[in-house]
Design an enzyme around this catalytic site. Structure first.
Site, short mmCIF file in Angstrom:
data_model
loop_
_atom_site.label_atom_id
_atom_site.label_comp_id
_atom_site.label_asym_id
_atom_site.label_seq_id
_atom_site.Cartn_x
_atom_site.Cartn_y
_atom_site.Cartn_z
N ASP A 113 0.86 -1.19 0.00
CA ASP A 113 0.00 0.00 0.00
C ASP A 113 0.89 1.25 0.00
O ASP A 113 2.11 1.15 0.22
CB ASP A 113 -0.88 -0.04 1.26
CG ASP A 113 -1.95 1.04 1.27
OD1 ASP A 113 -2.34 1.53 0.19
OD2 ASP A 113 -2.41 1.41 2.38
N GLU A 133 2.89 5.05 -3.84
CA GLU A 133 2.94 6.03 -4.95
C GLU A 133 4.25 6.80 -4.98
O GLU A 133 4.69 7.16 -6.08
CB GLU A 133 1.75 6.99 -4.83
CG GLU A 133 0.40 6.36 -5.07
CD GLU A 133 -0.04 5.44 -3.93
OE1 GLU A 133 0.36 5.70 -2.78
OE2 GLU A 133 -0.73 4.45 -4.19
N ASP A 158 -8.82 3.51 -2.86
CA ASP A 158 -9.90 3.90 -1.96
C ASP A 158 -11.13 4.41 -2.69
O ASP A 158 -11.35 5.61 -2.82
CB ASP A 158 -9.39 4.96 -0.98
CG ASP A 158 -8.28 4.41 -0.11
OD1 ASP A 158 -8.08 3.17 -0.10
OD2 ASP A 158 -7.59 5.19 0.56
#
Ligand code: MIG
Length: 778
Positions: A403, A406, A477
């Site tokens: 997770d 980025e 999300d």
């Protein structure tokens, strides 16, 4: 920028074109794929997506008449002009892709006083200056697909997207230019001819499909090289195959990863996780996987456990394993700044963290507080990170969920000038931002492979082109809203067309509160998404299959059980995908490119070749308008009714019905009913055959192997090739190609719509069919 063509040289499969100001290289990858390269930024190519381009011998001719340099293969004819303008034709001389000759000319935008908005101080999006910029002529009847995970419609005409991996927690809307993944791969479709453009540049880049001006579409980047591939289909299938030949295919996953997965931020402490596991078994709802979100860690320190919440992780995971559950744990890239914490100390000592421009380790704020960022550009760091996977694997963890890669950061974005070490070349965050997650996934993949010798299961949020080689992707999300359920369909279809076949969304929605009806409809889509995971955020209403009422629970059970029936079919598709790159969830146009009516269908998809799903995605709707593509006949999965393709029908769809259609003459294997993959070993191969009004023939290949190791690559795999021919009588033939030690001992064939045949033969022997089925010993 280029000037006039001076001369050219040919070297192997490359044509080097010398312009007045710079040299460009045109490489023929094969007869229908060509690369255009100009070293504006670096001489050497530094692709993170393309690892091994096969340089097969390509036959081509080059001619130059002082104005036009022509390169011709059997398939393409490429004209190259001054200023590096390029036009590409097929062998019939029809134009496939033409460079736009005009200047940029954005549509006029007016402000409050009917003067230009920019003059009135309004910020205009997408009007950047690019260092690299290529624009192509856009024709009226052009359609655009791909670009990975994007909000908005299936056809990207009229949209503008930015490639800059971004974690934006606000509800993603159709206007969002960027999300977590950057896949600079675009498919164009015109006159039934599909082409692909893969712009392999991981700086911030942009694709504009006529939003700026409908006369042209363009791609551009703020820096880097001009490095793009053009690939010619003419089918989308071929384009996707070529693109995944370059960037890699989604590999065959472990079988259990195709089961149902349950997640929540967070299942902690361990008693809560156990409660969830037990509930699945008590309620007779199949489930293979439970996820542990960030709260299993000790103060969010990666590769540690909170021993207050999880006393003895090894024992706990063992207990779950006995109940048939696999556990996947989350790992973030950010490492807590904390002297005495092994991962931090080690990383610091060995120089594994990114630095600022003065060489001081760079810090930002993520879940653990002050954190540092592993330098995944550095192969030594990847090696170290790979080694850490063993900590989790040795405890009994079965997969890793990457997770925040980025990378996301809470104290503002990482500055452009944060420094990484690309094995000796110093590179900045500006250059590598979009491949940060990709390289983290690569390290994770290597580590899990080494630690377990099984096919690694990694779920990742951030991606670049080619991440499909290492990881499964989910769309981050989303929200528990109808809009997001609707939007997930084109998003997943375009991810599939962009090489990312193993994909899914948070079923039920992550943020916001889910409702019984929304979960009921979402699980109907989830049953067909390769990654089938229900997930929701901290503090939101509970969202497990039983969290609402009995009706909702029954619907969840029904569709999760349906999914388990489909696992063998899904696994067969995954095997095929590793060869061809074909997506699992695919827009109808993928199989029906000759049927223009399929080009903009957002709310229906094919699940492989044989199944069409037209889910209900509107609150309160109890019917659905379904388009059945032309060229095949379709059988209603629930009622057996038959329809001719090439028509719209309205289907009744009460809350527990998702309209599903089977292509007539399909052969589909059926999975056993079980609580989790491998609970009961299949010793019977069950096949569903769907007969239709019309005669015809079809073939299907089913595979069987150990479902977890790499042995299938060395021939430890059985192939069952089933052919069925309907012509008054039905003839079924089975060929076996046995390489794996276990085998089915029987085959059971269920014949649907049996009234369409008079006699049934199996391997040339007439069979007596009772109650529409028969069993043969193998
Ligand atoms: O800042 O780990 O997308 O799935 O539950 C939020 C907590 C961090 C974002 C992921 C989400 C996950 C959550 N994470």
């Amino acid at each position: 920028m280029f000037g006039k063509i001076l001369n050219y040289e040919v070297s192997e499969n490359k044509v080097l074109v010398n312009y007045e100001k710079i040299q460009s290289t045109i490489t023929l990858i094969n007869e229908s794929v060509v690369n255009f390269f100009v070293p504006f930024h670096r001489e050497e190519r530094n692709s993170k997506a393309v690892e091994n381009v096969l340089n097969s011998e390509v036959k081509f001719e080059v001619k130059f008449d002082s104005k036009v340099l022509n390169i011709k293969t059997n398939v393409l004819s490429i004209n190259i002009y001054d200023d590096f303008k390029v036009d590409i034709y097929n062998s019939k001389g029809e134009i496939l892709c033409r460079d736009y000759r005009g200047e940029r000319d954005p549509f006029r935008r007016l402000g409050a006083n009917s003067t230009l908005a920019a003059e009135e101080g309004h910020k205009l999006e997408g009007h950047e200056e690019y260092k690299i910029y290529v624009s192509k002529v856009m024709e009226n009847d052009m359609y655009f697909y791909g670009l990975g995970e994007r909000t908005g419609s299936l056809n990207k005409k009229g949209y503008h997207y930015r490639n800059w991996n971004t974690d934006d927690p606000t509800p993603h809307g159709e206007t969002y230019a960027q999300l977590y993944k950057s896949i600079p791969f675009l498919i164009t479709l015109k006159d039934e001819e599909a082409c692909g453009i893969f712009f392999d540049n991981h700086f911030e880049s942009h694709f504009d499909m006529g939003k700026e001006n409908s006369n042209y579409y363009y791609f551009g980047a703020v820096d880097g090289n001009l490095d793009y591939y053009f690939m010619y289909g003419p089918t989308i299938k071929e384009v996707v195959n070529e693109y995944t030949n370059l960037t890699g295919k989604t590999p065959l996953p472990q079988l259990w990863t195709l089961g149902y997965q349950q997640c929540r931020w967070s299942y902690a402490p361990q008693e809560r996780t156990m409660e969830i596991a037990k509930a699945f078994r008590e309620k007779d709802i199949p489930c293979d996987t439970i996820y542990l979100d960030i709260d299993y860690m000790d103060g969010f320190r990666v590769f540690t456990w909170d021993n207050k919440k999880f006393g003895n992780p090894k024992e706990f995971l063992e207990q779950l394993k006995e109940m048939g559950f696999k556990v996947v744990t989350i790992i973030d890239p950010g490492v807590k700044v904390d002297k005495g914490y092994k991962i931090y100390d080690e990383g610091l000592k060995e120089g594994h963290f990114a630095t600022d421009k003065d060489g001081i380790v760079y810090k930002n704020w993520v879940w653990p507080g002050d954190s540092v960022f592993p330098d995944f550009m550095n192969s030594k760091t990847r090696e170290w990170w790979a080694g850490n996977q063993k900590i989790m694997m040795d405890l009994g963890v079965s997969g890793i969920w990457n997770d925040m890669n980025e990378p996301a950061s809470f104290n503002g974005p990482l500055p452009d000038d944060v420094v990484f070490n690309n094995d000796g070349t110093l590179v900045t965050h500006k250059e590598i931002h979009n491949v940060y997650g990709h390289m983290m996934d690569k390290a994770t993949y290597e580590g899990i492979k080494r630690a377990t010798n099984k096919r690694p299961f990694i779920v990742t949020r951030a991606c670049y082109a080619g991440t499909q080689k290492y990881a499964t992707v989910w769309t981050g999300d989303n929200q528990s809203t109808w809009e997001h359920l609707r939007m997930s369909l084109p998003m997943l279809m375009n991810l599939g067309l962009s090489g990312m076949a193993f994909c899914g969304t948070d079923v039920g929605g992550f943020g916001h509160d889910c409702t019984p009806e929304l979960l009921s409809r979402w699980v109907q889509v989830g049953a067909f998404t390769p990654l089938f995971r229900n997930h929701s955020t901290i503090g939101s209403r509970e969202q497990e299959p039983w969290a609402f009422d009995k009706t909702t629970e029954d619907i969840n059970r029904k569709y999760i059980k349906l999914r388990y029936k489909l696992i063998p079919y899904l696994y067969d598709m995954m095997y095929k995908c590793e060869e061809t790159g074909e997506p699992i969830i695919r827009p109808l146009l993928f199989n029906y490119q000759n049927d223009k009516k399929t080009y903009e269908i957002n709310d229906e998809f094919n699940f492989g070749d044989n199944i069409l799903v037209s889910p209900v995605v509107e609150q309160g709707a109890r019917h659905k308008l379904v388009y059945l593509p032309e060229g095949d006949n379709w059988i209603d999965y629930w009622t057996g009714e038959e329809y001719k393709g090439g028509q719209y029908i309205i289907k009744e769809a009460p809350l527990d019905i998702c309209p599903i259609f089977i292509k007539s003459l399909s052969i589909i294997p059926v999975g056993k009913e079980q609580n989790y993959v491998g609970e009961n070993n299949d010793d019977i191969l069950t096949l569903n055959i769907y007969l239709g009004k019309e005669n015809g023939e079809s073939t299907y290949t089913h595979i069987l192997d150990d479902g977890e190791s790499f042995d299938y690559k060395n021939g430890k795999l059985n192939k069952y090739i089933i052919n069925c021919k309907l012509k008054e009588e039905l003839r079924i033939e089975l060929k076996e190609n046995i390489g794996y030690s276990k085998n089915y001992n029987k085959i059971k064939i269920i014949l649907n719509n049996l009234e369409h045949t008079k006699k049934v033969f199996f391997n040339n022997k007439e069979i007596e069919v009772k109650e529409n089925q028969f069993i043969v010993e193998l």
